[in-house]
Design a protein around this motif. Structure first.
Motif, PDB file in Angstrom:
ATOM      1  N   ASP A 168      13.950 -26.774 -12.725  1.00 51.49           N
ATOM      2  CA  ASP A 168      15.045 -27.071 -11.806  1.00 51.49           C
ATOM      3  C   ASP A 168      15.914 -28.163 -12.432  1.00 51.49           C
ATOM      4  O   ASP A 168      15.397 -29.157 -12.947  1.00 51.49           O
ATOM      5  CB  ASP A 168      14.482 -27.527 -10.463  1.00 51.49           C
ATOM      6  CG  ASP A 168      15.516 -27.463  -9.355  1.00 51.49           C
ATOM      7  OD1 ASP A 168      16.544 -26.778  -9.544  1.00 51.49           O
ATOM      8  OD2 ASP A 168      15.284 -28.082  -8.298  1.00 51.49           O
ATOM      9  N   ASP A 195      11.770 -19.052  -6.532  1.00 49.97           N
ATOM     10  CA  ASP A 195      12.181 -19.956  -5.455  1.00 49.97           C
ATOM     11  C   ASP A 195      11.098 -20.044  -4.373  1.00 49.97           C
ATOM     12  O   ASP A 195      10.784 -21.126  -3.866  1.00 49.97           O
ATOM     13  CB  ASP A 195      13.487 -19.455  -4.810  1.00 49.97           C
ATOM     14  CG  ASP A 195      14.689 -19.629  -5.721  1.00 49.97           C
ATOM     15  OD1 ASP A 195      14.563 -20.370  -6.720  1.00 49.97           O
ATOM     16  OD2 ASP A 195      15.744 -19.042  -5.438  1.00 49.97           O
ATOM     17  N   THR A 199       9.092 -23.455  -3.318  1.00 50.45           N
ATOM     18  CA  THR A 199       9.274 -23.962  -1.954  1.00 50.45           C
ATOM     19  C   THR A 199       7.934 -24.161  -1.267  1.00 50.45           C
ATOM     20  O   THR A 199       7.718 -25.154  -0.558  1.00 50.45           O
ATOM     21  CB  THR A 199      10.150 -22.984  -1.147  1.00 50.45           C
ATOM     22  OG1 THR A 199      11.396 -22.817  -1.814  1.00 50.45           O
ATOM     23  CG2 THR A 199      10.401 -23.515   0.252  1.00 50.45           C
ATOM     24  N   ASN A 208      18.977 -22.112  -7.689  1.00 55.21           N
ATOM     25  CA  ASN A 208      18.312 -20.857  -7.317  1.00 55.21           C
ATOM     26  C   ASN A 208      17.751 -20.142  -8.542  1.00 55.21           C
ATOM     27  O   ASN A 208      17.919 -20.595  -9.680  1.00 55.21           O
ATOM     28  CB  ASN A 208      19.267 -19.957  -6.530  1.00 55.21           C
ATOM     29  CG  ASN A 208      20.494 -19.556  -7.341  1.00 55.21           C
ATOM     30  OD1 ASN A 208      20.399 -19.291  -8.542  1.00 55.21           O
ATOM     31  ND2 ASN A 208      21.651 -19.506  -6.688  1.00 55.21           N
ATOM     32  N   ASP A 209      17.114 -18.995  -8.304  1.00 54.68           N
ATOM     33  CA  ASP A 209      16.441 -18.245  -9.373  1.00 54.68           C
ATOM     34  C   ASP A 209      17.385 -17.906 -10.522  1.00 54.68           C
ATOM     35  O   ASP A 209      17.077 -18.155 -11.692  1.00 54.68           O
ATOM     36  CB  ASP A 209      15.842 -16.951  -8.807  1.00 54.68           C
ATOM     37  CG  ASP A 209      14.495 -17.189  -8.132  1.00 54.68           C
ATOM     38  OD1 ASP A 209      13.860 -18.212  -8.450  1.00 54.68           O
ATOM     39  OD2 ASP A 209      14.087 -16.362  -7.303  1.00 54.68           O
TER      40      ASP A 209
END
Length: 515
Positions: A168, A195, A199, A208-209
């Motif tokens: 990330d 994701d 999470t 995001n992915d």
């Protein structure tokens, strides 16, 4: 010689010959005709005499000149003090003759030898250029050989490495981890956590992915990417990865990765497939997010001067805060590994910018730029230039950090460090640039200078292209996402900083690391 032969006693009729000689027109030295010297040499004795007399007059005038007399006087004073006899002292005529002899000698040397030396200098300069090109070529080959040796086992077979993570807000620290992992083998497969799994284990990721996959695919140290990788690998998943991708070793940093009291790589360690690599110290996502949280939209300007104060609301210094990351020349060389000079006939593309917080928008744009030519050079502007244009504590990453980030991109062939704001004809010629590219969407860079001013010379040369940006993702998107979840990120950062402090304290034998 002709007269002597004709008077020679060997001649049978000497009297008749003598008569012929006397009858022959022989030059007589009188006021009407030329002299013997002039007759046989073709030179005008009057002209020669004039030159000699003129030279003598010039020498006499030089000898009687005041500067020469003063110079000779000073020289003789020095010689007298040195014990030179009076009869051996210098005269003005000798001084002038010596000076003229010196000047004539220099002129003759230049006329006779100067051109030869110029040719030698040009030849040596050409040889030196060829030698430098050979040295650069050998250095590149040496780096490639070193990389190849680092990536092969003792038997020379292929070694496939697997590494996974969330990645990330991917930065040069992650790229360095990829580099280290690949140095343990010959082929690096990187799994990117989904994701959903991130999470469930540590909260929603910032990117995001697709954004995270774009960053990992864009890294030149990565050979293959596996999407939707679980954050905590089960034994079944690990077996699937090893069999599917023929993995020899699973790699992770030497810092522990514990989720809910369980070691994420426990199954890999049990299978004897786990190897650790040293963590890239001095940089982390936590540190970078912390830099962003200090920003606000007012840019912390002093109302009296209109300039950035470089402090946050608590008067903490922001600008010029020294990075903890230690950039060495060796690391720069390792990140530059594989970079080659453009070949003859290659189309060279140039693009410049800040490249702050190197993100998926940058990677997508560089990929499109590379398609327009054979060799892509990326210019990176200095911290002072970026800060002048953007204010506050921007750039979030200093020049060294941004250089490493761009060097790690697979679409970049070379980097121009501290690139000039305005692209000049001299720079175009020096780098062999065929086309200059600028995106249609950026991070608001060079608003005060303006694109028209920056690119006026390349526009005039007809080599400028405005390339449509493939995505709308910018640095502002990252900052907005962090500021929108500031409370949650601050709590996560506090927890992460505590874990990092414990890691460094344990690694350095309990010694406190001074920040």
């Amino acid at each position: 010689m002709e007269i002597l032969q004709q008077l020679s006693p060997t001649n049978s009729s000497s009297d008749s010959n003598l008569e012929l000689v006397l009858q022959k027109d022989f030059p007589v030295a009188d006021d009407q005709g030329p002299t013997l010297f002039a007759y046989y040499t073709g030179l005008n004795t009057s002209l020669i005499a004039s030159i000699v007399i003129s030279s003598d007059n010039i020498l006499e005038q030089c000898s009687r000149s005041k500067p020469v007399s003063i110079a000779v006087q000073h020289i003789n004073t020095f010689l007298s003090q040195a014990g030179v006899p009076k009869k051996s002292l210098l005269t003005t005529d000798e001084f002038v003759l010596a000076g003229l002899t010196f000047i004539i000698t220099l002129l003759m040397y230049y006329i006779l030898m100067g051109k030869g030396h110029s040719k030698k200098r040009r030849r040596l300069a050409a040889d030196l250029k060829i030698a430098q090109e050979k040295v650069n070529f050998l250095e590149e080959k040496l780096m490639l050989i070193e990389d190849d040796q680092d990536g092969r086992g003792s038997e020379g077979g292929d070694i496939r490495i697997f590494m996974d993570g969330a990645f990330d807000m991917m930065h040069y620290g992650h790229m360095n981890a990829f580099r280290l992992a690949r140095s343990l083998g010959t082929y690096l497969v990187v799994g990117v956590n989904s994701d959903k799994s991130i999470t469930e284990c540590k909260g929603p990721p910032l990117m995001n992915d697709e954004e995270r996959l774009t960053m990992v695919r864009g890294c030149k140290f990565v050979d293959e990417v596996v999407p939707d990788c679980p954050y905590v690998m089960s034994e079944e998943y690990l077996d699937w990865v090893i069999k599917t991708y023929k993995i020899d070793y699973v790699i992770h940093g030497d810092d522990p990765c514990i989720v809910d009291g369980k070691d994420v790589y426990e199954s890999a360690k049990k299978a004897g497939k786990f190897q650790s690599i040293p963590r890239t110290e001095g940089v982390s996502t936590t540190d970078i997010v912390g830099r962003m949280l200090l920003m606000n939209k007012d840019h912390h300007c002093d109302s009296s001067t209109g300039k950035p104060t470089g402090k946050d609301q608590d008067s903490n210094s922001l600008l010029c805060r020294q990075s903890k990351f230690l950039t060495t020349s060796r690391l720069l060389r390792l990140f530059s590994s594989g970079m080659k000079c453009p070949k003859k006939g290659d189309k060279v593309i140039y693009i410049d910018g800040a490249w702050d917080m190197f993100h998926c928008g940058h990677v997508a744009f560089l990929e499109e730029a590379k398609k327009r030519g054979d060799y892509l050079i990326v210019g990176i502007h200095s911290d002072s230039v970026v800060n002048r244009e953007r204010g506050c504590n921007l750039p979030l990453m200093n020049l060294h950090e941004r250089v490493l980030s761009v060097l790690g991109c697979r679409y970049v062939d070379d980097v121009l460090i501290d690139a000039p704001e305005v692209i000049t004809p001299q720079m175009i010629q020096s780098l062999g640039i065929h086309e200059v590219i600028s995106g249609t969407r950026g991070d608001g860079f060079f608003e005060s200078v303006g694109k028209e001013d920056r690119y006026r010379l390349v526009r005039k040369a007809g080599i400028f292209t405005a390339l449509p940006s493939p995505t709308n993702f910018t640095l502002s998107n990252i900052i907005d996402r962090i500021q929108a979840n500031q409370v949650a990120f601050q709590a996560k950062i506090a927890k992460k900083k505590k874990a990092e402090a414990e890691y460094y304290e344990e690694k350095y034998n309990g010694k406190k690391v001074v920040e």
